[in-house]
Enzyme design. Structure first.
Site, PDB file in Angstrom:
ATOM      1  N   ASP A 291      -1.630  -7.160   0.789  1.00  0.00           N
ATOM      2  CA  ASP A 291      -0.765  -6.441   1.727  1.00  0.00           C
ATOM      3  C   ASP A 291      -1.057  -4.949   1.566  1.00  0.00           C
ATOM      4  OD1 ASP A 291       1.317  -5.469   3.280  1.00  0.00           O
ATOM      5  OD2 ASP A 291       2.793  -6.886   2.488  1.00  0.00           O
ATOM      6  N   ARG A 293       0.225  -2.564   3.530  1.00  0.00           N
ATOM      7  CA  ARG A 293       1.204  -1.748   4.254  1.00  0.00           C
ATOM      8  C   ARG A 293       1.879  -0.733   3.349  1.00  0.00           C
ATOM      9  NH1 ARG A 293       4.577  -6.586   6.999  1.00  0.00           N
ATOM     10  NH2 ARG A 293       4.120  -7.488   4.961  1.00  0.00           N
TER      11      ARG A 293
END
Ligand SMILES: Nc1nc2c(ncn2[C@@H]2O[C@H](COP(=O)(O)OP(=O)(O)OP(=O)(O)O)[C@@H](O)[C@H]2O)c(=O)[nH]1
Ligand SMILES: [Zn+2]
Length: 359
Positions: A291, A293
């Protein structure tokens, strides 16, 4: 007064340069280097690198796929063979043909000297939403090289800085929606020239109370095309419907497509999934973390809108923890279980098994 770009603007320019295949000059750790994104390297520029001490810098995840030790921890620097052609460079960076034509080496890892320009180059390629791999060529004098070739010059330190760029409100306007007449869309623009992010406000939520909130990551395929590979579209519409039914809420539409790797890389991941890898393995083979983000963006937008407490619509406990670590209070996790179908059952199961999502 000078009209020259400041550090942040130089980084924005560097991202654009790398996307077009133009190298940048990075200084750091007492060294200077020409840095090219592997994905956009052209044959003509590669030819110019013959006889230099060029290396290809890859992330630890890509190194693990190629079965080389990541000597620098988060990355590895591998000598560019003198006969390396563009196909070799691309195959090192792009796992598309790993199964058909495994890259076996032997690879020679560089272990002396500073990996700082390489680390900065990889950070820039990620920020440019390219494959996280670059060709790095040491140069004696960074300033002179940048001047001679008219290239963007920046320090590794500035490219690796982790402060969140300020997010400026641009405009907000009334936007009646299916789910509520009282919709409003706010646009925020980061100072660093990266993607804008949006907030959909439903009704007039009480800023003194926890607000029903959803941090939605852009998913072109799910949100717009109705893709059955994920549950994003139904989650987007389900969250808005719940806010409409309650009469108040805020949905952040964060342009962090593909968990922050961009749409082109997400499609590369989908193509790997068709070779049998799951969503997490595909990210790793491409050289990314599970991930990528930055959850600080969502937290900052909520703060900017005046919210400090949220009832968060998510199935991802890590999202709750990340928001709380950014200083927001999550008073409740509100499950968002919509959109399961026969195509995304495996995807949802992998998220539950590997990323802690709740089924
Ligand atoms: N890299 C990658 N991104 C994906 C994939 N499938 C969906 N996405 C992206 O994942 C993001 C959605 O994140 P999810 O992991 O599904 O869910 P979440 O936001 O962590 O958790 P929820 O709040 O429960 O939805 C969107 O940006 C999608 O574009 C995939 O296979 N690979
Ligand atoms: Zn999706």
């Amino acid at each position: 007064m000078t009209f020259a770009p400041n550090t942040t603007e130089r980084i924005a320019r560097a991202r654009a340069d790398l996307r077009m295949g133009v190298p940048v000059v990075i200084t750091g750790g007492g060294a200077a280097a020409l840095v090219f994104a592997a994905e956009t390297l052209t044959p003509a520029r590669l030819d110019e690198l013959r006889g230099t001490d060029a290396v290809i810098a890859l992330t630890e995840q890509r190194a693990a796929t190629l079965k080389v030790a990541a000597y620098d921890g988060d990355l590895v620097r591998l000598t560019l063979p003198q006969d390396a052609d563009l196909a070799w460079v691309q195959a090192m960076a792009d796992p598309a043909d790993d199964l058909r034509r495994p890259m076996k080496g032997p690879f020679t890892a560089q272990r002396t000297g500073t990996p700082l320009p390489h680390r900065a180059g990889i950070a820039l390629t990620k920020a440019a939403r390219l494959l996280p791999a670059c060709i790095v060529v040491p140069v004696a004098d960074g300033i002179a090289t940048a001047r001679r070739h008219d290239l963007t010059l920046l320090t590794a330190e500035s490219a690796l800085a982790t402060t969140l760029s300020p997010l400026d409100p641009v405009i907000s306007a009334r936007l009646p929606l299916d789910v509520s007449d009282a919709g409003r869309l706010h646009i925020f623009r980061p100072d660093d020239g990266a993607e804008e992010h949006y907030a959909v406000e439903i009704g007039t939520p009480d800023r003194a109370q926890p607000v029903l909130a959803r941090l939605h990551s852009a998913c072109f395929t799910g949100d717009l095309l109705g893709s059955l590979k994920c549950d994003c579209g139904p989650q987007l519409r389900g969250a808005l419907a719940q806010m409409g039914a309650e009469g108040a809420g805020v949905l952040l539409y964060l342009n962090q497509e593909g968990r922050g790797i961009g749409l082109a890389n997400k499609m590369r991941a989908y193509s790997l999934q068709d070779q049998g890898f799951d969503t997490v393995e595909a990210n790793h083979r491409l050289g990314f973390a599970d991930d990528e983000r930055d959850f600080r963006i969502g937290a900052e937008l909520l703060r900017k809108l005046g919210f400090s407490q949220v009832r968060l619509l998510t199935n991802n406990p890590a999202k709750v923890a990340k928001l709380e670590s950014c200083g927001l209070t999550v008073t409740e996790r509100v499950p968002l279980k919509v959109g399961e179908n026969r195509h995304n059952a495996g995807y949802l199961a992998t998220k539950a098994a590997k990323s802690g999502h709740l089924l």
